[in-house]
Write a protein that holds these residues in place. Structure first.
Motif, PDB file in Angstrom:
ATOM      1  N   ASN A  23       1.327   4.296  -2.629  1.00 14.39           N
ATOM      2  CA  ASN A  23       1.010   5.649  -2.182  1.00 14.39           C
ATOM      3  C   ASN A  23       2.163   6.611  -2.496  1.00 14.39           C
ATOM      4  O   ASN A  23       1.956   7.705  -3.019  1.00 14.39           O
ATOM      5  CB  ASN A  23       0.710   5.615  -0.672  1.00 14.39           C
ATOM      6  CG  ASN A  23       0.397   6.984  -0.098  1.00 14.39           C
ATOM      7  OD1 ASN A  23       1.179   7.532   0.670  1.00 14.39           O
ATOM      8  ND2 ASN A  23      -0.736   7.545  -0.479  1.00 14.39           N
ATOM      9  N   TRP A  65       0.843  -1.203   0.000  1.00 10.66           N
ATOM     10  CA  TRP A  65       0.000   0.000   0.000  1.00 10.66           C
ATOM     11  C   TRP A  65       0.873   1.245   0.000  1.00 10.66           C
ATOM     12  O   TRP A  65       0.689   2.174  -0.774  1.00 10.66           O
ATOM     13  CB  TRP A  65      -0.896  -0.008   1.244  1.00 10.66           C
ATOM     14  CG  TRP A  65      -1.972   1.033   1.253  1.00 10.66           C
ATOM     15  CD1 TRP A  65      -3.286   0.856   0.936  1.00 10.66           C
ATOM     16  CD2 TRP A  65      -1.837   2.428   1.619  1.00 10.66           C
ATOM     17  NE1 TRP A  65      -3.969   2.036   1.065  1.00 10.66           N
ATOM     18  CE2 TRP A  65      -3.102   3.015   1.482  1.00 10.66           C
ATOM     19  CE3 TRP A  65      -0.776   3.221   2.036  1.00 10.66           C
ATOM     20  CZ2 TRP A  65      -3.348   4.367   1.756  1.00 10.66           C
ATOM     21  CZ3 TRP A  65      -1.003   4.573   2.299  1.00 10.66           C
ATOM     22  CH2 TRP A  65      -2.275   5.131   2.161  1.00 10.66           C
ATOM     23  N   GLU A  83     -11.169  -2.768   0.428  1.00 12.43           N
ATOM     24  CA  GLU A  83     -10.339  -1.825  -0.316  1.00 12.43           C
ATOM     25  C   GLU A  83      -9.972  -0.580   0.502  1.00 12.43           C
ATOM     26  O   GLU A  83     -10.809  -0.007   1.192  1.00 12.43           O
ATOM     27  CB  GLU A  83     -11.092  -1.386  -1.575  1.00 12.43           C
ATOM     28  CG  GLU A  83     -10.266  -0.528  -2.492  1.00 12.43           C
ATOM     29  CD  GLU A  83     -11.035  -0.130  -3.749  1.00 12.43           C
ATOM     30  OE1 GLU A  83     -10.388   0.050  -4.779  1.00 12.43           O
ATOM     31  OE2 GLU A  83     -12.275   0.007  -3.691  1.00 12.43           O
ATOM     32  N   CYS A  84      -8.694  -0.192   0.385  1.00 11.24           N
ATOM     33  CA  CYS A  84      -8.220   1.079   0.938  1.00 11.24           C
ATOM     34  C   CYS A  84      -7.334   1.685  -0.138  1.00 11.24           C
ATOM     35  O   CYS A  84      -6.253   1.193  -0.401  1.00 11.24           O
ATOM     36  CB  CYS A  84      -7.436   0.837   2.232  1.00 11.24           C
ATOM     37  SG  CYS A  84      -6.799   2.360   2.961  1.00 11.24           S
ATOM     38  N   ASN A  85      -7.810   2.720  -0.776  1.00 10.79           N
ATOM     39  CA  ASN A  85      -7.135   3.237  -1.966  1.00 10.79           C
ATOM     40  C   ASN A  85      -5.917   4.115  -1.622  1.00 10.79           C
ATOM     41  O   ASN A  85      -6.078   5.138  -0.982  1.00 10.79           O
ATOM     42  CB  ASN A  85      -8.156   4.033  -2.785  1.00 10.79           C
ATOM     43  CG  ASN A  85      -7.596   4.483  -4.112  1.00 10.79           C
ATOM     44  OD1 ASN A  85      -6.425   4.265  -4.415  1.00 10.79           O
ATOM     45  ND2 ASN A  85      -8.432   5.119  -4.914  1.00 10.79           N
ATOM     46  N   SER A  99      -8.841   7.698   3.989  1.00 16.02           N
ATOM     47  CA  SER A  99      -9.959   6.754   4.025  1.00 16.02           C
ATOM     48  C   SER A  99     -10.668   6.815   5.369  1.00 16.02           C
ATOM     49  O   SER A  99     -10.140   7.328   6.341  1.00 16.02           O
ATOM     50  CB  SER A  99      -9.434   5.341   3.840  1.00 16.02           C
ATOM     51  OG  SER A  99      -8.686   5.271   2.663  1.00 16.02           O
ATOM     52  N   ARG A 158      -6.557  -3.837 -11.467  1.00 21.33           N
ATOM     53  CA  ARG A 158      -5.963  -3.230 -10.279  1.00 21.33           C
ATOM     54  C   ARG A 158      -4.795  -2.339 -10.645  1.00 21.33           C
ATOM     55  O   ARG A 158      -3.955  -2.714 -11.458  1.00 21.33           O
ATOM     56  CB  ARG A 158      -5.488  -4.317  -9.291  1.00 21.33           C
ATOM     57  CG  ARG A 158      -6.573  -5.243  -8.808  1.00 21.33           C
ATOM     58  CD  ARG A 158      -7.747  -4.529  -8.232  1.00 21.33           C
ATOM     59  NE  ARG A 158      -7.475  -3.883  -6.944  1.00 21.33           N
ATOM     60  CZ  ARG A 158      -8.318  -3.025  -6.377  1.00 21.33           C
ATOM     61  NH1 ARG A 158      -9.451  -2.706  -6.969  1.00 21.33           N
ATOM     62  NH2 ARG A 158      -8.026  -2.503  -5.221  1.00 21.33           N
ATOM     63  N   TYR A 173      -2.790  -1.011  -8.221  1.00 24.51           N
ATOM     64  CA  TYR A 173      -1.778  -1.062  -7.159  1.00 24.51           C
ATOM     65  C   TYR A 173      -1.762  -2.432  -6.507  1.00 24.51           C
ATOM     66  O   TYR A 173      -2.652  -3.236  -6.767  1.00 24.51           O
ATOM     67  CB  TYR A 173      -2.032   0.023  -6.106  1.00 24.51           C
ATOM     68  CG  TYR A 173      -3.389  -0.003  -5.446  1.00 24.51           C
ATOM     69  CD1 TYR A 173      -3.603  -0.719  -4.267  1.00 24.51           C
ATOM     70  CD2 TYR A 173      -4.473   0.679  -6.008  1.00 24.51           C
ATOM     71  CE1 TYR A 173      -4.848  -0.734  -3.662  1.00 24.51           C
ATOM     72  CE2 TYR A 173      -5.706   0.684  -5.411  1.00 24.51           C
ATOM     73  CZ  TYR A 173      -5.893  -0.032  -4.233  1.00 24.51           C
ATOM     74  OH  TYR A 173      -7.127  -0.031  -3.643  1.00 24.51           O
ATOM     75  N   GLU A 218     -14.296   3.619  -1.499  1.00 29.55           N
ATOM     76  CA  GLU A 218     -13.740   2.277  -1.700  1.00 29.55           C
ATOM     77  C   GLU A 218     -14.762   1.171  -1.420  1.00 29.55           C
ATOM     78  O   GLU A 218     -15.831   1.421  -0.885  1.00 29.55           O
ATOM     79  CB  GLU A 218     -12.466   2.103  -0.858  1.00 29.55           C
ATOM     80  CG  GLU A 218     -12.431   2.925   0.367  1.00 29.55           C
ATOM     81  CD  GLU A 218     -11.065   3.404   0.845  1.00 29.55           C
ATOM     82  OE1 GLU A 218     -10.949   3.518   2.045  1.00 29.55           O
ATOM     83  OE2 GLU A 218     -10.132   3.652   0.050  1.00 29.55           O
TER      84      GLU A 218
END
Ligand code: GYE
Length: 321
Positions: free
Chosen positions: A48, A44, A274-276, A135, A319, A321, A304
């Motif tokens: 980011n 993640w 999901e955590c964008n 988020s 996807r 990421y 998300e």
């Protein structure tokens, strides 16, 4: 102070003068941003960082990037150095929630606006930062719990859950734990038998899962991991203990990174919330606005969803990421 710097920024823009970052700032009229990142602890985080660097690119931005290696003291040092350099805007993702008042007061006194990204802080004075984009971690925890309840339909209690927490004192660990407990607590079949931090890393996730397995034997029904990386580490530990991850122990984690989709495709992970991490473009816009003295919302929430094993194969190519 913020107003003054906003007015100055507008004046500079009107004069088409190169206000840059003042003495320590960049060339021309680019916006000098000091960004303090948490570290490189997870997939993640890597995504980011890439997103932030791409969005805060020259010539519009002059980015000073600093990696805190998951340590608050490093972040405080980085913020002080950005203040000393006289950057235009400070953006950072705070590793933990508390202990920021003093350094944020210093930024405010220097007239440098602060944008929080990804993780929130608890401060006595809300005016110490301009806005927060990230988020809703409490909701992510609730989503994980709702999946567990749905997945356990018709099963008798007790259903024994182990929890791999994120970094102690971090907003995502505190909030995901809270959201999960809130929803799972409504159904008395569920018991959280163990809960410990794996610091959001694969290595620690594996290590703590090994300890859970040793302590509980085969008596674990569900694993809730605060991020995919810890779940992936734990999957290894489960396999090494001679059990089948995804079958003997049902597993849900958070983030929705590529590694999670691959684990779901292989049947080893059951669901990911999901955590964008691709916050770069929205962050860049907030920085522009704050720098220009425009009004910004106090809180920007990222949208998300939740993905399960049956969707993994079809979703994998989409996807980012
Ligand atoms: O879930 C985890 C990372 O703050 C949302 O930090 C972020 C979390 C993310 O290490 O993988």
């Amino acid at each position: 102070m913020r107003k003054v710097s906003g007015v100055l920024a507008l004046l500079c823009a009107a004069m088409l003068a190169g206000c840059g970052g003042g003495e320590g700032g960049g060339a021309g009229d680019s916006i000098t941003v000091g960004f303090s990142q948490v570290g490189a602890e997870s997939e993640w985080r890597t995504a980011n960082t890439r997103s932030v660097k791409e969005a805060l690119a020259p010539p519009e931005f002059n980015l000073r990037f600093s990696d805190a290696q998951q340590k608050q003291e490093n972040q405080i040092k980085a913020l002080r150095s950005f203040i000393a350099q006289g950057v235009d805007v400070i953006a950072f993702s705070p590793v933990v929630e508390t202990g920021w008042d003093t350094v944020l007061q210093e930024a405010k006194a220097a007239g440098i606006p602060v944008v929080l990204t990804d993780r929130a802080v608890k401060v006595s004075d809300e005016s110490l930062y301009a806005t927060f984009i990230g988020s809703d971690f409490v909701e992510e925890g609730r989503r994980a719990a709702r999946w567990v309840i749905e997945d356990s339909e018709g099963k008798p209690g007790p259903i024994r859950i182990v929890e791999l927490q994120g970094t102690v004192g971090s907003a995502p660990a505190n909030d995901r734990m809270r959201g999960f407990k809130e929803v799972i607590g409504e159904d008395d079949r569920f018991v959280i038998v163990r809960s410990q931090s794996g610091d959001f890393t694969r290595a620690k996730g594996k290590e703590v899962m090994e300890a859970f397995l040793k302590a509980e034997g085969g008596n674990i029904d569900v694993l809730f991991a605060h991020n995919d990386d810890m779940a992936i580490g734990a999957i290894q530990a489960i396999e090494e203990a001679g059990l089948k991850p995804g079958t003997d122990i049902r597993i849900v984690s958070i983030d929705g990174v590529r590694g999670a989709f691959e684990a779901m495709k292989a049947g080893k992970l059951n669901a990911t919330v999901e955590c964008n991490p691709l916050l770069g473009p929205q962050l860049a816009q907030l920085i522009r606005d704050v720098h220009a003295g425009r009004e910004v919302p106090r809180r920007v929430v990222v949208e998300e969803g939740v993905f399960t094993q049956d969707q993994a194969e079809a979703e994998l190519p989409n996807r980012k990421y």
